[in-house]
Design an enzyme around this catalytic site. Sequence first.
Site, short mmCIF file in Angstrom:
data_model
loop_
_atom_site.label_atom_id
_atom_site.label_comp_id
_atom_site.label_asym_id
_atom_site.label_seq_id
_atom_site.Cartn_x
_atom_site.Cartn_y
_atom_site.Cartn_z
N ARG A 1 0.69 -1.27 0.03
CA ARG A 1 -0.11 -0.04 0.18
C ARG A 1 0.83 1.38 0.02
NH1 ARG A 1 -3.15 -3.01 3.69
NH2 ARG A 1 -5.06 -3.95 2.40
N LYS B 1 4.33 11.31 -10.90
CA LYS B 1 3.11 10.76 -11.56
C LYS B 1 4.20 9.40 -12.10
CE LYS B 1 0.79 14.26 -14.29
NZ LYS B 1 0.80 14.91 -15.56
N GLU C 1 11.64 18.70 -23.84
CA GLU C 1 11.05 19.29 -22.49
C GLU C 1 11.64 20.41 -21.91
OE1 GLU C 1 8.13 17.84 -21.60
OE2 GLU C 1 8.30 15.78 -22.35
N LYS D 1 9.09 23.13 -12.64
CA LYS D 1 8.19 22.18 -12.41
C LYS D 1 7.76 22.04 -10.79
CE LYS D 1 6.80 17.37 -13.38
NZ LYS D 1 6.88 16.11 -13.98
N GLU E 1 -3.11 17.64 -10.62
CA GLU E 1 -3.50 18.29 -11.97
C GLU E 1 -4.84 18.47 -12.09
OE1 GLU E 1 -1.10 16.61 -15.10
OE2 GLU E 1 -2.96 16.33 -16.43
N ARG F 1 -1.17 22.46 -13.32
CA ARG F 1 -0.08 21.18 -13.69
C ARG F 1 -0.41 20.81 -15.05
NH1 ARG F 1 2.35 16.23 -10.16
NH2 ARG F 1 3.52 15.31 -11.93
N ASN G 1 1.77 19.78 -19.77
CA ASN G 1 1.45 19.17 -20.94
C ASN G 1 1.33 19.96 -22.40
OD1 ASN G 1 1.18 16.71 -19.73
ND2 ASN G 1 -0.91 17.28 -18.98
N HIS H 1 1.37 18.25 -25.34
CA HIS H 1 1.49 16.80 -25.36
C HIS H 1 0.23 16.24 -25.93
CE1 HIS H 1 4.80 17.53 -22.87
NE2 HIS H 1 4.89 16.22 -22.40
N HIS I 1 0.87 12.90 -28.15
CA HIS I 1 0.22 11.89 -27.97
C HIS I 1 -0.40 10.96 -29.33
CE1 HIS I 1 0.24 12.64 -23.32
NE2 HIS I 1 1.19 11.98 -23.70
N HIS J 1 9.40 10.14 -27.10
CA HIS J 1 8.39 10.93 -26.67
C HIS J 1 8.70 12.76 -26.63
CE1 HIS J 1 5.22 12.56 -23.68
NE2 HIS J 1 6.23 13.20 -22.99
P1 NAD Z 1 14.02 5.78 -21.48
O1 NAD Z 1 13.42 5.43 -19.95
O2 NAD Z 1 13.29 4.72 -22.52
O3 NAD Z 1 15.45 6.03 -21.88
C1 NAD Z 1 15.71 6.03 -23.11
C2 NAD Z 1 16.92 5.16 -23.51
O4 NAD Z 1 18.21 5.57 -22.85
C3 NAD Z 1 16.66 3.75 -22.72
O5 NAD Z 1 17.13 2.77 -23.96
C4 NAD Z 1 17.70 3.58 -21.70
O6 NAD Z 1 17.96 2.48 -21.42
C5 NAD Z 1 18.92 4.36 -22.09
N1 NAD Z 1 19.33 5.16 -21.03
C6 NAD Z 1 18.84 5.80 -20.00
N2 NAD Z 1 19.97 6.43 -19.13
C7 NAD Z 1 21.07 6.25 -19.89
C8 NAD Z 1 22.51 6.93 -19.71
N3 NAD Z 1 22.87 7.56 -18.75
N4 NAD Z 1 23.44 6.32 -20.80
C9 NAD Z 1 22.94 5.50 -21.64
N5 NAD Z 1 21.92 4.92 -21.96
C10 NAD Z 1 20.67 5.28 -21.22
O7 NAD Z 1 13.29 7.05 -21.92
P2 NAD Z 1 12.88 8.34 -21.32
O8 NAD Z 1 12.71 9.40 -22.17
O9 NAD Z 1 13.99 8.77 -20.09
O10 NAD Z 1 11.70 8.33 -20.67
C11 NAD Z 1 10.33 8.40 -21.41
C12 NAD Z 1 9.43 7.71 -20.56
O11 NAD Z 1 9.17 8.74 -19.54
C13 NAD Z 1 8.08 7.53 -21.24
O12 NAD Z 1 7.52 6.46 -20.92
C14 NAD Z 1 7.15 8.63 -20.72
O13 NAD Z 1 5.69 8.29 -20.70
C15 NAD Z 1 7.59 8.75 -19.26
N6 NAD Z 1 7.42 10.24 -18.63
C16 NAD Z 1 6.85 10.16 -17.60
C17 NAD Z 1 6.67 11.62 -16.90
C18 NAD Z 1 6.31 11.56 -15.72
O14 NAD Z 1 5.89 12.95 -15.07
N7 NAD Z 1 6.16 10.63 -14.76
C19 NAD Z 1 6.95 12.75 -17.81
C20 NAD Z 1 7.36 12.71 -18.95
C21 NAD Z 1 7.80 11.18 -19.56
N1 GLY Z 2 5.22 15.80 -17.24
C1 GLY Z 2 3.88 16.33 -16.93
C2 GLY Z 2 3.67 16.53 -15.48
O1 GLY Z 2 4.37 15.69 -14.84
O2 GLY Z 2 2.50 16.79 -15.06
#
Ligand code: NAD
Ligand code: GLY
Length: 362
Positions: A122, A144, A186, A228, A238, A242, A246, A249, A253, A266
């Site tokens: 939990r 998130k 971003e 942020k 949100e 917040r 987006n 976005h 999407h 992304h």
């Molecule tokens: P990712 O996590 O897929 O990483 C990108 C690639 O880089 C992967 O292959 C990873 O293994 C590699 N990698 C990571 N760090 C590395 C490093 N230091 N050296 C070499 N390779 C490395 O992609 P991302 O862009 O970090 O994240 C995208 C994800 O984040 C999506 O799923 C998206 O929905 C999510 N997201 C979430 C939020 C949130 O608020 N929670 C906000 C924006 C995006």
């Molecule tokens: N990436 C958008 C948010 O965290 O709200």
Amino acid sequence: MNKPRHTIKIDLGTRSYPIHIGAGLLAQRAIVEAALPAGPLLVVTNQTIAPLYLALVQTALGGRSCAVCVLPDGESYKTQATLGLVYDALAAAKVSRDGAVIALGGGVIGDIAGFAAATWARGIDVLQLPTTLLAQVDSSVGGKTAVNHPAGKNLIGAFHQPVGVIADLSTLSTLPERELRAGLAEVIKYGLIHDATFLDWIDASLSALLTRNEDALAHAIQRSCQIKAEIVSLDERETGPRALLNFGHTFAHAIEAAAGYGEWLHGEAVATGMLLAAQMSERLGFLSTPEVTRLRELLIRAGLPTEAPRMGVARALELMALDKKVLAGRVRLVLLKEVGAAVVTADYDPAVLQSVLQQAVA
Ligand code: NAD
Ligand code: GLY
């Protein structure tokens, strides 16, 4: 000992936490340990990141025993099945309420590990150790967490704030070029929605950012996280401002879905989505044509795409209607009232949206 260059606080009462930004921080035991509870730990990472940074984190944890869960790499593994592997590892390591998950990786790992922590027993602590630029400026901050469902991205999730975020600039040295550029989208977003001076700075510092100058990256991450933090502290769940985070976005999407998940990163889809949102803002009389041209040129110089896939207007509208910001059947869009100030609104003429899409995706 490397100290953080910057520490930013996310102000959420009892759920407040620090974001530390600096080089070599993952090797700093005092910084890593400070955020963690006394109980059992599980590091969640992936096959790409483990060989690069896992040993560093294990060393920083000193003699503390710490289980490890290494997941396959990629957005296509951000699923309930992969989440199940994390729960299995938490069970095997007997992680209880006094324990924690340590998320070591990009946004995919941060989101899966964060959601596992939100739901295990939990809710247990999660420490975010983001290793991509996108994760350092966005996904590791704000709580998130989610995995994808075949019906849509991030549909199974929870708000669960981490106990800390440690953004080690040194990890960005191994990040693939394309991922760095996607993260910059971003960073540009924060300038557009909240701080025109920061946007000017990004414009002037673009080559330093692309060549991974540490001072430039540190400033970009610090200012992005400050913005942020300010917005999340006002509206954790949100229900209001917040949604401004987006910007671009809703279009993004649709692009990601139409192209097939994984085709566009992304951040790449966000870049093109921001340009479409800026064009919409121009048509509504908020932005001037030179301001939109300047954005297009900045994105191109950053090596980001500015042309959406030709998915057709009807398909684009259908995909945009799946957005989480839809309210009473109306797609709300984040638009720019001016450079540095955004608004979320459903109060626009649908014919204007049709016309922007007609030009971009028909
Ligand atoms: P990712 O996590 O897929 O990483 C990108 C690639 O880089 C992967 O292959 C990873 O293994 C590699 N990698 C990571 N760090 C590395 C490093 N230091 N050296 C070499 N390779 C490395 O992609 P991302 O862009 O970090 O994240 C995208 C994800 O984040 C999506 O799923 C998206 O929905 C999510 N997201 C979430 C939020 C949130 O608020 N929670 C906000 C924006 C995006
Ligand atoms: N990436 C958008 C948010 O965290 O709200």
